[in-house]
Design a protein around this motif. Structure first.
Motif, PDB file in Angstrom:
ATOM      1  N   PRO A 121      -3.277   0.623  -8.147  1.00  0.00           N
ATOM      2  CA  PRO A 121      -3.997  -0.561  -7.662  1.00  0.00           C
ATOM      3  C   PRO A 121      -3.737  -1.832  -8.486  1.00  0.00           C
ATOM      4  O   PRO A 121      -3.529  -2.912  -7.921  1.00  0.00           O
ATOM      5  CB  PRO A 121      -5.472  -0.152  -7.744  1.00  0.00           C
ATOM      6  CG  PRO A 121      -5.447   1.339  -7.651  1.00  0.00           C
ATOM      7  CD  PRO A 121      -4.195   1.754  -8.367  1.00  0.00           C
TER       8      PRO A 121
ATOM      9  N   VAL B 295      -8.144  -2.569  -2.530  1.00  0.00           N
ATOM     10  CA  VAL B 295      -7.390  -2.360  -3.767  1.00  0.00           C
ATOM     11  C   VAL B 295      -8.359  -2.276  -4.945  1.00  0.00           C
ATOM     12  O   VAL B 295      -8.208  -1.420  -5.829  1.00  0.00           O
ATOM     13  CB  VAL B 295      -6.348  -3.487  -3.980  1.00  0.00           C
ATOM     14  CG1 VAL B 295      -5.666  -3.350  -5.344  1.00  0.00           C
ATOM     15  CG2 VAL B 295      -5.306  -3.477  -2.865  1.00  0.00           C
TER      16      VAL B 295
ATOM     17  N   ASP C 292       0.825  -1.210   0.000  1.00  0.00           N
ATOM     18  CA  ASP C 292       0.000   0.000   0.000  1.00  0.00           C
ATOM     19  C   ASP C 292       0.863   1.265   0.000  1.00  0.00           C
ATOM     20  O   ASP C 292       0.555   2.234  -0.671  1.00  0.00           O
ATOM     21  CB  ASP C 292      -0.937   0.025   1.211  1.00  0.00           C
ATOM     22  CG  ASP C 292      -2.088  -0.961   1.097  1.00  0.00           C
ATOM     23  OD1 ASP C 292      -2.393  -1.410  -0.029  1.00  0.00           O
ATOM     24  OD2 ASP C 292      -2.684  -1.285   2.140  1.00  0.00           O
TER      25      ASP C 292
END
Length: 195
Positions: free
Chosen positions: A80, A137, A74
């Motif tokens: 993503p 995500v 992250d």
């Protein structure tokens, strides 16, 4: 909460994790560990009085490592789609080099009715956490116009997670580590918006 272990207990837990990835809860004994770590079974019992305590510790550490790894993704991978790719590439490398041919929680999930409840609860917690991460995500990918979902983010996250863990089984069954990478790439492509 970080689980603190002595260097010897860490070594035992690391070998137990490898044995869990190969054969699950019922696929190894303290005799197997004794051989790998080159200490007596009594010494293993000193660190982990029971197999259930050992496996519980291993699963808790695995969850911590997974949380840390996903948090690092992250933090370091903003995109993503690339984040999902990095996640599956991690497993592809583990399968290819044999360091972790299966997720231990996937192995233990198959044994849920036959393992101690506290271990089963940790395994469920692992999958809950992983599902939540994948869903976040996917949500970010939808917001950026990268992904199109057929179901809810939760269902799509579960489907993706199931595909990844199923791909681990396929790679094992076929004796072909590359099949994991191929299946994972298709799973990401199916989520992706067509250009």
């Amino acid at each position: 909460m970080t689980i603190e272990l002595s260097p010897r207990a860490t070594e035992i837990a690391d070998h137990a994790k490898q044995l869990l990835a190969v054969g699950g809860y019922h696929g190894f004994s303290y005799a197997d560990l004794s051989e790998r770590v080159n200490i007596g079974k009594a010494s293993i019992h000193h660190h982990f009085p029971s197999k259930a305590e050992l496996v519980l510790t291993v699963v808790k550490r695995h969850r911590e490592q997974a949380r840390d790894g996903l948090a690092a993704l992250d933090q370091h991978v903003e995109d993503p789609k690339a984040r999902l790719g990095a996640y599956t590439n991690y497993w592809a490398e583990c399968i290819r080099d044999g360091s972790m041919p299966m997720c231990i929680c996937a192995m233990l999930a198959a044994e849920l009715p036959m393992i101690p409840k506290d271990i089963a609860d940790e395994v469920r917690g692992y999958f809950d956490g992983l599902t939540a991460w994948i869903a976040s995500v996917l949500e970010a990918g939808v917001a950026k116009g990268q992904f199109t979902l057929c179901g809810t983010e939760l269902v799509e996250a579960q489907a993706f997670m199931s595909t990844v863990h199923g791909a681990m089984l396929t790679a094992r069954a076929l004796g072909d580590a590359e099949s994991f990478r191929s299946i994972s790439q298709v799973a990401i492509s199916r989520l992706s918006v067509s250009n």
